[in-house]
Design an enzyme around this catalytic site. Structure first.
Site, PDB file in Angstrom:
ATOM      1  N   ILE A 186      -6.791 -13.121   1.613  1.00 48.44           N
ATOM      2  CA  ILE A 186      -7.372 -13.477   0.311  1.00 48.44           C
ATOM      3  C   ILE A 186      -7.161 -12.377  -0.724  1.00 48.44           C
ATOM      4  O   ILE A 186      -7.948 -12.232  -1.647  1.00 48.44           O
ATOM      5  CB  ILE A 186      -8.870 -13.794   0.455  1.00 48.44           C
ATOM      6  CG1 ILE A 186      -9.626 -12.626   1.101  1.00 48.44           C
ATOM      7  CG2 ILE A 186      -9.071 -15.073   1.264  1.00 48.44           C
ATOM      8  CD1 ILE A 186     -11.136 -12.795   1.094  1.00 48.44           C
ATOM      9  N   SER A 221      -3.636 -18.769   0.509  1.00 53.33           N
ATOM     10  CA  SER A 221      -2.261 -19.275   0.554  1.00 53.33           C
ATOM     11  C   SER A 221      -1.350 -18.573  -0.431  1.00 53.33           C
ATOM     12  O   SER A 221      -0.449 -19.178  -0.999  1.00 53.33           O
ATOM     13  CB  SER A 221      -2.238 -20.785   0.288  1.00 53.33           C
ATOM     14  OG  SER A 221      -2.564 -21.061  -1.066  1.00 53.33           O
ATOM     15  N   ILE A 236       1.835   0.755   3.592  1.00 55.60           N
ATOM     16  CA  ILE A 236       1.571  -0.536   4.229  1.00 55.60           C
ATOM     17  C   ILE A 236       2.837  -1.382   4.287  1.00 55.60           C
ATOM     18  O   ILE A 236       3.150  -1.985   5.312  1.00 55.60           O
ATOM     19  CB  ILE A 236       0.457  -1.295   3.471  1.00 55.60           C
ATOM     20  CG1 ILE A 236      -0.880  -0.567   3.612  1.00 55.60           C
ATOM     21  CG2 ILE A 236       0.332  -2.731   3.989  1.00 55.60           C
ATOM     22  CD1 ILE A 236      -1.401  -0.483   5.027  1.00 55.60           C
ATOM     23  N   HIS A 250      32.514 -20.135  -5.632  1.00 61.95           N
ATOM     24  CA  HIS A 250      32.427 -21.375  -4.856  1.00 61.95           C
ATOM     25  C   HIS A 250      33.061 -21.169  -3.491  1.00 61.95           C
ATOM     26  O   HIS A 250      34.116 -20.545  -3.400  1.00 61.95           O
ATOM     27  CB  HIS A 250      33.152 -22.503  -5.598  1.00 61.95           C
ATOM     28  CG  HIS A 250      33.231 -23.777  -4.809  1.00 61.95           C
ATOM     29  ND1 HIS A 250      32.177 -24.667  -4.725  1.00 61.95           N
ATOM     30  CD2 HIS A 250      34.238 -24.297  -4.046  1.00 61.95           C
ATOM     31  CE1 HIS A 250      32.532 -25.686  -3.961  1.00 61.95           C
ATOM     32  NE2 HIS A 250      33.774 -25.488  -3.541  1.00 61.95           N
ATOM     33  N   ARG A 289      -1.860  10.426   4.096  1.00 62.91           N
ATOM     34  CA  ARG A 289      -2.858  10.571   5.155  1.00 62.91           C
ATOM     35  C   ARG A 289      -2.481   9.893   6.470  1.00 62.91           C
ATOM     36  O   ARG A 289      -2.962  10.277   7.527  1.00 62.91           O
ATOM     37  CB  ARG A 289      -4.216  10.045   4.684  1.00 62.91           C
ATOM     38  CG  ARG A 289      -4.275   8.572   4.396  1.00 62.91           C
ATOM     39  CD  ARG A 289      -5.636   8.170   3.841  1.00 62.91           C
ATOM     40  NE  ARG A 289      -5.689   6.760   3.499  1.00 62.91           N
ATOM     41  CZ  ARG A 289      -6.039   5.793   4.344  1.00 62.91           C
ATOM     42  NH1 ARG A 289      -6.371   6.099   5.581  1.00 62.91           N
ATOM     43  NH2 ARG A 289      -6.062   4.542   3.959  1.00 62.91           N
ATOM     44  N   VAL A 290      -1.605   8.862   6.416  1.00 57.15           N
ATOM     45  CA  VAL A 290      -1.292   8.141   7.658  1.00 57.15           C
ATOM     46  C   VAL A 290       0.216   8.020   7.871  1.00 57.15           C
ATOM     47  O   VAL A 290       0.809   8.763   8.635  1.00 57.15           O
ATOM     48  CB  VAL A 290      -1.936   6.732   7.678  1.00 57.15           C
ATOM     49  CG1 VAL A 290      -1.710   6.068   9.039  1.00 57.15           C
ATOM     50  CG2 VAL A 290      -3.431   6.808   7.401  1.00 57.15           C
ATOM     51  N   HIS A 291       0.847   7.046   7.178  1.00 61.15           N
ATOM     52  CA  HIS A 291       2.251   6.735   7.434  1.00 61.15           C
ATOM     53  C   HIS A 291       3.085   6.880   6.169  1.00 61.15           C
ATOM     54  O   HIS A 291       2.758   6.272   5.152  1.00 61.15           O
ATOM     55  CB  HIS A 291       2.432   5.283   7.914  1.00 61.15           C
ATOM     56  CG  HIS A 291       1.637   4.926   9.125  1.00 61.15           C
ATOM     57  ND1 HIS A 291       1.903   5.450  10.369  1.00 61.15           N
ATOM     58  CD2 HIS A 291       0.595   4.080   9.289  1.00 61.15           C
ATOM     59  CE1 HIS A 291       1.056   4.942  11.247  1.00 61.15           C
ATOM     60  NE2 HIS A 291       0.248   4.110  10.616  1.00 61.15           N
TER      61      HIS A 291
END
Length: 466
Positions: free
Chosen positions: A270, A181, A41, A445, A35-37
């Site tokens: 959140i 967080s 997201i 290394h 519908r968009v992109h």
């Protein structure tokens, strides 16, 4: 009259477009409805542009500390508009790439809004205003998720932001409150702090990055506080009131005392809510589990021929989980042999802040709760030659083993470039590698990855350089 396909995919994010491509590779006729992109997201307003912003912050930080590397006369400054413009260019470029990949694999892309009208039928209202009926043997729902909102608080984009607004700010906030967080909140806190914002994080849980190992969380908290980022754990936002000048936050602290404080901006981070509305789930009786579509390890719902993948199908809400789920579902639909169900314990998680965080498998606490007799290895980057040479000695690598079987139960890393290294432990877990096999593996290394080897050695009292 209906258009007929072998598979219809609803949603073109990292789960949907990957499922469509894999199904097309398996000779299925595929339609993808978005519908968009294309890219969803993650690509457009999430993972990718965020990494561009964080790279700008990283370079800015390194320029500010250039004298430590023998470079002089550096007085760095930044142009926020150019930083944002670069992130948008990166997203646009990759979205264009997804479009090319779908065309290359002969996936029919339909721009519009889709709704299931049966377990093998979908009604699509295209962006041109037409209605199309699509029919297929199977349908994959990959509609993703959106930012969870605070009750009675509207993220208007002016002073109260979601991740979408935070990716394209009109100006650098002076005093920023980050609510939550998890990875999103931590990354934005790190980005804005690097460019001079006064940042506070409020988190209801006892630690920031609540899903991470406690030692890793504590290390990040210490590093953030050293950078001037304030952290309020075991705290709850009681109210957030916007006005023309900013927002007033009422925060209940760990002691229960409520304080009021002014901020120029607030980011609400959140979690997410699945996009399950208005796509026809009720009509078909498709079951939900805590707001997400309930699926098995292959992405099957309780309704025949209807599958769900990615964020809409539940945690962890990660792009790489969605993509892998898309491959599993596509191969199961195509009837491939030896399709393995999704193992959520083998999905790595990454947070691209400063310092970076990466993990896979069980934390020490969860391993003990599940009754394992554990062995713990811990190796600091300050004892790693490459880290010292790079001036990147912050952080450590922690490994959790089952003492009885030698199985790697989990790995937890904090420090420079750990998000690029966690895949080594993910492969080890996927192959059910034992501690002996990792110890016998030769690590190059000098590399930061040697700390991964040393952490395993440390779990068995064999660390060589610490």
């Amino acid at each position: 009259m209906a258009d007929h396909f072998d598979l219809i995919v609803l949603g073109g994010g990292p789960g949907g477009y990957v499922a469509a491509i894999r199904a097309a590779q398996l000779n299925l006729k595929v339609a993808l409805v978005e519908r968009v992109h294309l890219g969803g997201i993650c690509l457009n307003w999430g993972c990718i542009p965020t990494k561009s912003l964080l790279r700008s912050a990283e370079v800015y930080h390194e320029m500010q500390n250039a004298e430590a590397y023998g470079l002089t006369s550096f007085k760095p400054d930044f142009d926020l508009d150019k930083i944002i413009a670069r992130s948008r260019e990166v997203a646009t470029r990759l979205a264009s790439g997804v479009k090319t990949l779908l065309r290359k694999n002969k996936v029919e892309v339909i721009s519009g809004v889709g709704q299931l009208t049966g377990n093998q039928q979908m009604l699509v209202e295209t962006t041109e205003g037409e209605e199309k009926i699509l029919e297929a043997k199977d349908i994959i729902i990959a509609t993703g998720a959106r930012a969870r909102q605070l009750p009675n608080v509207h993220s208007d984009g002016k002073h109260i932001w979601t991740y979408h607004h935070a990716l394209k700010p009109p100006a650098m906030p002076k005093k920023l409150l980050v609510i939550g967080s998890g990875a999103i909140g931590i990354e934005f806190a790190s980005f804005y702090a690097d460019f001079g914002a006064e940042v506070s994080i409020v988190e209801h849980a006892p630690q920031i990055l609540p899903m991470e190992d406690a030692e890793v969380s504590a290390y990040v908290a210490k590093a953030f506080k050293k950078r001037g980022i304030r952290i309020l754990t075991q705290s709850a936002l009681q109210n957030l009131t916007p006005d023309d000048e900013g927002v007033t936050a009422e925060i209940a602290g760990a002691d229960g005392k409520v304080t009021k404080e002014r901020f120029s901006h607030a980011i609400v981070a959140i979690g997410v809510v699945a996009n399950v509305e208005n796509i026809g789930l009720d009509k078909l009786g498709i079951k939900l589990d805590r707001g997400f579509i309930a699926v098995d390890g292959f992405g099957r719902t309780n309704v025949d021929h209807v599958w769900a993948i990615g964020d809409v199908a539940g945690a962890p809400c990660l792009a790489h989980k969605a993509s892998h789920q898309g491959v599993i579902a596509a191969e199961a639909i195509a009837g491939c042999d030896h399709v393995h169900p999704l193992n959520t314990q083998n999905i790595p998680g990454c947070t691209y802040a400063r310092p970076q965080v990466a993990s896979v498998g069980l934390t020490e606490e969860k391993a003990r709760q599940q009754g394992y007799n554990v062995k713990i290895g811990n190796f600091p980057f300050i004892a790693n030659g490459k880290a010292i040479a790079q001036g990147a000695t912050d952080g450590f690598v922690k490994t959790v083993f089952d003492a009885d079987s030698g199985a790697l139960l989990g790995a937890h890393m904090v420090g420079a470039e750990v998000t690029e290294m966690i895949q080594g432990y993910t492969v080890a877990r996927t192959l059910e590698t034992t501690e002996a096999e990792i110890m016998e593996t030769i690590f190059p290394h000098p590399t930061l990855s040697e700390a991964m080897h040393e952490s395993v050695l440390a779990a068995y009292g064999r660390a060589l350089h610490f």
